[in-house]
Design an enzyme around this catalytic site. Sequence first.
Site, short mmCIF file in Angstrom:
data_model
loop_
_atom_site.label_atom_id
_atom_site.label_comp_id
_atom_site.label_asym_id
_atom_site.label_seq_id
_atom_site.Cartn_x
_atom_site.Cartn_y
_atom_site.Cartn_z
N ASP A 105 51.59 47.85 46.53
CA ASP A 105 51.58 49.40 46.48
C ASP A 105 51.74 50.02 45.12
O ASP A 105 51.84 51.22 44.97
CB ASP A 105 52.74 49.78 47.35
CG ASP A 105 53.94 49.24 46.83
OD1 ASP A 105 54.11 48.67 45.84
OD2 ASP A 105 55.09 49.94 47.18
N GLU A 106 51.38 49.20 44.20
CA GLU A 106 51.23 49.52 42.69
C GLU A 106 49.98 49.44 41.89
O GLU A 106 49.58 48.23 42.17
CB GLU A 106 52.47 49.12 41.87
CG GLU A 106 53.88 49.95 42.13
CD GLU A 106 54.61 49.17 41.43
OE1 GLU A 106 54.97 50.04 40.15
OE2 GLU A 106 55.64 48.34 41.57
#
Length: 405
Positions: A105-106
């Site tokens: 998610d980054e």
Amino acid sequence: MNDKRNIVHMDLDTFFVSCERLLDRKLIGKPVLIGGTSDRGVVASCSYEARSFGIHSAMPMKLARQLCPEAIVVRGDASTYSKFSDTVTEVIKESVPLYEKSSVDEFYIDLTGMDKFFGCEKLASELRQRIIKETGLPISFGLSVNKTVSKIATGEAKPNNQIHILKGTEKPFLSPLSVNKIPMVGQVTYRAFCDLGIKQIKTIQEMPVEMMTKVFGKNGQTIWQKANGIDNTPVEQYTERKSISTERSFDRDTTDVKKLEGIIIAMAENLVFQLRRGNKLTACITFKIRYSDFQTYTVQKKIPYSSADHKIIPVVMELFKKLYQRRLLVRMVGVRFSHLVEGGFQIDLFDDNEKIINLYHAMDKMRDRYGDRAVMRAAGMEAKSIGRWNPFTGAPPPLLPNRRR
């Protein structure tokens, strides 16, 4: 180099929770916990509503439930989160020249030079809005001259917002923040800072780097540089992974050899299928075991490049039998395939025949259509938590820290 760059750090807000809310609108606005549902499980992610009760990721689920009895607990599904992550990755891939996917998610994005044409903040903002529109997922970003400041800025921008730290304002921005905002400052290092009376980044900025090095060693110099907004680390181009792995922990530590063998076979069989589905071959197999006293052992073996069950699974079982000698309760087992290369099924002229090759093709076709568990060995049928995911079409599945049977 440092003051000429434009680096964006993007982070999907409470990613697992946001995915679950897209699938079930009833979860919106309520305290939600994602993770293991047993007493020995831990929180993988939690909503902002749950955080107001003092809950955080990696907290024991039992304690989280005590702090917030009304919280809704969701076990979570790795394959679902991987699909959402893939969608976001595709949007970013289409929009920017260079990006690094640092986790499920980054993302780090290098927009250096783009300010001559579009304006970096405008480009990043438009990308963020496109992600929100096309996926429905909230996302925040920080923009600055380097990765460290941008990552910290993202944390300050959340939830679902954005911050641009202008060149030359890095130190004033960081100064009032807590030292635990610095990447690589974990709980142990933070407690050490607190014991020294150091709580704000400002204090580190005012300290000589030699003092930081003397107290914290080589890490002290790195922390001092980050505290002063110095970070020349480049954005690494996102590339396909070179290994795949899976681990299984148990609700209750066990010495049931039949149970262990069944789960290990199911894990290995699933991973081998993922190799064939991704058109990959492995040349190195690693097995890991953790006992109830938390002693962990690993062993690996190199093999001829292969993606065949009957070549790989026996090696996995061989490594298991080699390691399982202490006769203590087992807490966790893991299997890893590395040294991956592109390539279809390699025919061994001495062992394989058309019947075996056709069998694998037929099994894989059924699994692609009906799921990974549509066809499997009888020995692994009790391993109910082997999930459906494809590690070669984006990020690896998020490792949910829950304990499975």
